[in-house]
Design a protein around this motif. Structure first.
Motif, short mmCIF file in Angstrom:
data_model
loop_
_atom_site.label_atom_id
_atom_site.label_comp_id
_atom_site.label_asym_id
_atom_site.label_seq_id
_atom_site.Cartn_x
_atom_site.Cartn_y
_atom_site.Cartn_z
N ALA A 1 31.84 38.90 41.75
CA ALA A 1 32.82 39.00 42.83
C ALA A 1 33.69 40.24 42.60
CB ALA A 1 33.70 37.75 42.85
N THR A 2 34.26 40.74 43.68
CA THR A 2 35.25 41.81 43.57
C THR A 2 36.61 41.23 43.95
OG1 THR A 2 34.52 42.47 45.75
CG2 THR A 2 33.68 43.75 43.90
N GLY A 3 37.59 42.05 44.25
CA GLY A 3 38.93 41.55 44.58
C GLY A 3 39.74 41.35 43.32
N SER A 4 40.92 40.77 43.48
CA SER A 4 41.86 40.63 42.35
C SER A 4 41.47 39.50 41.40
CB SER A 4 43.27 40.35 42.88
OG SER A 4 43.66 41.35 43.78
N SER A 5 40.93 38.41 41.95
CA SER A 5 40.77 37.19 41.14
C SER A 5 39.98 37.39 39.86
CB SER A 5 40.13 36.08 41.98
OG SER A 5 40.88 35.85 43.13
N LEU B 1 28.54 40.22 45.29
CA LEU B 1 28.54 39.29 46.43
C LEU B 1 28.50 40.00 47.76
CD1 LEU B 1 31.32 36.67 45.63
CD2 LEU B 1 28.94 36.17 46.18
N ASP B 2 29.19 41.13 47.85
CA ASP B 2 29.39 41.69 49.18
C ASP B 2 29.65 43.19 49.14
OD1 ASP B 2 31.89 41.10 47.98
OD2 ASP B 2 32.17 39.37 49.27
N GLY C 1 35.76 34.35 43.91
CA GLY C 1 37.16 34.13 44.24
C GLY C 1 37.18 33.25 45.47
N ILE C 2 38.34 33.07 46.06
CA ILE C 2 38.42 32.28 47.30
C ILE C 2 39.45 32.95 48.21
CG2 ILE C 2 40.14 30.67 46.31
CD1 ILE C 2 38.86 28.44 48.04
N GLY C 3 39.12 33.04 49.48
CA GLY C 3 40.08 33.58 50.44
C GLY C 3 41.12 32.53 50.81
N HIS D 1 37.30 31.28 52.49
CA HIS D 1 36.01 31.98 52.44
C HIS D 1 35.54 32.16 51.01
CE1 HIS D 1 38.25 36.12 52.48
NE2 HIS D 1 37.77 35.95 51.27
N GLY E 1 32.53 34.70 48.99
CA GLY E 1 31.93 35.94 49.44
C GLY E 1 32.73 36.34 50.68
N ARG F 1 45.93 45.65 51.30
CA ARG F 1 46.65 46.17 50.12
C ARG F 1 45.83 47.19 49.35
NH1 ARG F 1 44.31 41.35 48.58
NH2 ARG F 1 43.80 41.00 46.37
N LYS G 1 46.88 30.76 46.86
CA LYS G 1 45.52 30.20 46.93
C LYS G 1 45.54 28.66 46.89
CE LYS G 1 43.49 34.11 47.22
NZ LYS G 1 42.70 34.78 46.21
C1 F6R Z 1 35.05 39.55 46.97
C2 F6R Z 1 34.86 38.29 47.68
C3 F6R Z 1 35.97 37.56 48.29
C4 F6R Z 1 37.19 37.47 47.38
C5 F6R Z 1 38.32 36.75 48.10
C6 F6R Z 1 39.56 36.65 47.25
O1 F6R Z 1 33.83 40.02 46.45
O2 F6R Z 1 33.75 37.89 47.77
O3 F6R Z 1 35.54 36.26 48.61
O4 F6R Z 1 36.85 36.79 46.21
O5 F6R Z 1 38.62 37.44 49.28
O6 F6R Z 1 40.02 37.94 47.01
P1 F6R Z 1 41.17 38.21 45.93
O7 F6R Z 1 40.62 37.80 44.63
O8 F6R Z 1 41.41 39.68 46.01
O9 F6R Z 1 42.32 37.39 46.35
#
Ligand code: F6R
Length: 288
Positions: A51-55, A81-82, A145-147, A151, A153, A180, A215
Motif C-alpha cells: 500500500a502507499t499513503g501515510s498508513s 495496490l494502485d 490502509g483504509i480510507g 475504501h 486500495g 495534502r 480512521k
Molecule cells: C493506497 C491505498 C489507499 C490508502 C488509503 C489510506 O495505496 O490503497 O487505500 O491506503 O487511502 O490512505 P492514508 O494511509 O494516506 O490515510
C-alpha cells in the motif's frame, strides 16, 4: 505495548478479523513488521502486497530496520495496490515514485521485481497485471490502509467484491484527503487503477494498518457492521486471515472497545491483574 488483542467472529463459518490495538503508531508498526516477516517466511516465493499513503510508512521504516538487522528483501516480489491515472511515472506523487522512495530503496528490493499497476484502461494489460501476481506465487501478505469512507486500495464504496485490477474514479472525499500530497485539489488525479477487491482477497494474509482518530469510524464499520459494498473494507470479513493493527485512536470508535475496557478494569481490580493484559486467554475468560 499492546492494549487489546481480540477476535471478531462475523458468522459461524467465518473466522473474522483479528484486531490488535497498540498505545502508539510506532508500536503498531513494529508489530506489523514482525507479522510481515512471519507471513513471508510462511510462504516462500510469494510476494508482498504494497500500500502507499501515510498508513504504512512507519511499517516500511520498521522493515528497513529489520533489513539493517539482517533481513534480506532482495529477491522478494512486490505488487503495489494502485496507481494514479494521468501522472507521469516520474511525478513525485505517482505511486511508482512513492514505492521507489518508501519501499524499494529502504528495503533493498530489486526494482525489476516490484510491480505497480499500469495506468491504463486496457483490459488485457490490467488482466496481465493480475496474472503476473498469480504467476509469481501470489501474495504472502497484503498491506492495506483504509480510507475514511472505508475504501481499500482505491475500491470506493459501491465496488463489487468480485472486481479484479481495474480503472476507477476516485471519490471526492478521497481526492480531498489526498490533496495534502499535491499543490492543490485540482492537481489530484480523478481516476486510478487499483487492484480489485477480488484480487486483494486472494492474498494469503491481509494486514490492515490504521492510525489516528479520523480512521476510527471506518475501522469500526469494517470490523463490526454487516458486510456491504457501501463499505468496501467489510469485504475483509470474508477472508480467513486478516489482522487489523491499530493505534488506540483508530480503535476509538469501535463499539466493543468501551465494553472491553470496562471488563478489563473490573477483572483487574478483582484479580489484581495488569489492565493491559488483553491476551486471548484473558478475553476468553472475560467472556465466560
Ligand atoms: C493506497 C491505498 C489507499 C490508502 C488509503 C489510506 O495505496 O490503497 O487505500 O491506503 O487511502 O490512505 P492514508 O494511509 O494516506 O490515510
Amino acid at each position: 505495548m499492546i492494549l487489546r488483542d481480540s477476535h471478531h467472529p462475523t458468522a459461524p463459518a467465518l473466522r473474522g478479523p483479528t484486531v490488535r490495538v497498540f498505545d502508539s503508531a510506532e508500536a503498531a508498526a513494529e508489530y506489523a513488521a514482525d507479522l510481515v516477516l512471519e507471513a513471508l517466511a510462511a510462504a516462500p516465493g510469494a510476494g508482498l502486497g504494497l500500500a502507499t499513503g501515510s498508513s504504512p510508512q512507519r511499517l516500511y521504516g520498521a522493515l528497513a530496520r529489520r533489513r539493517a538487522a539482517g533481513a534480506d528483501f532482495s529477491s522478494l516480489s512486490g505488487f503495489a495496490l494502485d496507481e494514479y491515472l494521468g501522472l507521469p511515472a516520474e511525478h513525485p506523487e505517482s505511486y511508482r515514485s512513492v514505492i521507489e522512495r518508501d519501499v524499494i530503496a529502504p528495503l533493498g528490493m530489486d526494482p525489476d521485481r516490484v510491480h505497480v499497476p499500469p495506468a491504463t484502461d486496457d483490459p488485457a494489460v490490467l488482466a496481465a497485471f493480475d496474472a503476473r501476481i498469480g504467476a509469481s506465487g501470489g501474495i504472502a501478505v497484503q498491506i492495506l490502509g483504509i480510507g475514511g469512507n472505508g475504501h481499500i486500495g482505491f475500491n470506493e464504496p459501491g465496488t463489487p467484491f468480485s472486481t479484479r485490477t481495474h480503472l476507477t474514479a476516485l471519490s471526492d472525499s478521497t481526492r480531498r484527503a489526498n490533496a495534502r500530497f499535491f499543490d492543490s485539489l485540482s492537481d489530484v488525479p480523478t481516476h486510478s487503477v487499483t487492484q480489485g477487491i477480488g484480487t486483494i482477497l486472494e492474498s494469503r494474509r491481509i494486514l490492515l494498518l490504521a492510525t489516528g482518530a479520523e480512521k476510527a469510524e471506518a475501522v469500526a464499520t469494517a470490523i463490526e457492521s454487516g458486510i456491504t459494498i457501501d463499505c468496501p473494507a467489510t469485504a475483509l470479513q470474508l477472508h480467513e486471515n486478516v489482522t487489523f493493527v491499530l493505534d488506540s485512536a483508530a480503535a476509538g470508535a469501535s463499539r466493543c472497545w468501551p465494553v472491553c475496557t470496562a471488563f478489563i478494569h473490573i477483572f483487574r481490580s478483582t484479580l489484581a491483574l495488569d489492565a493491559r493484559d488483553t491476551s486471548p486467554l484473558t478475553l476468553a475468560t472475560l467472556a465466560l
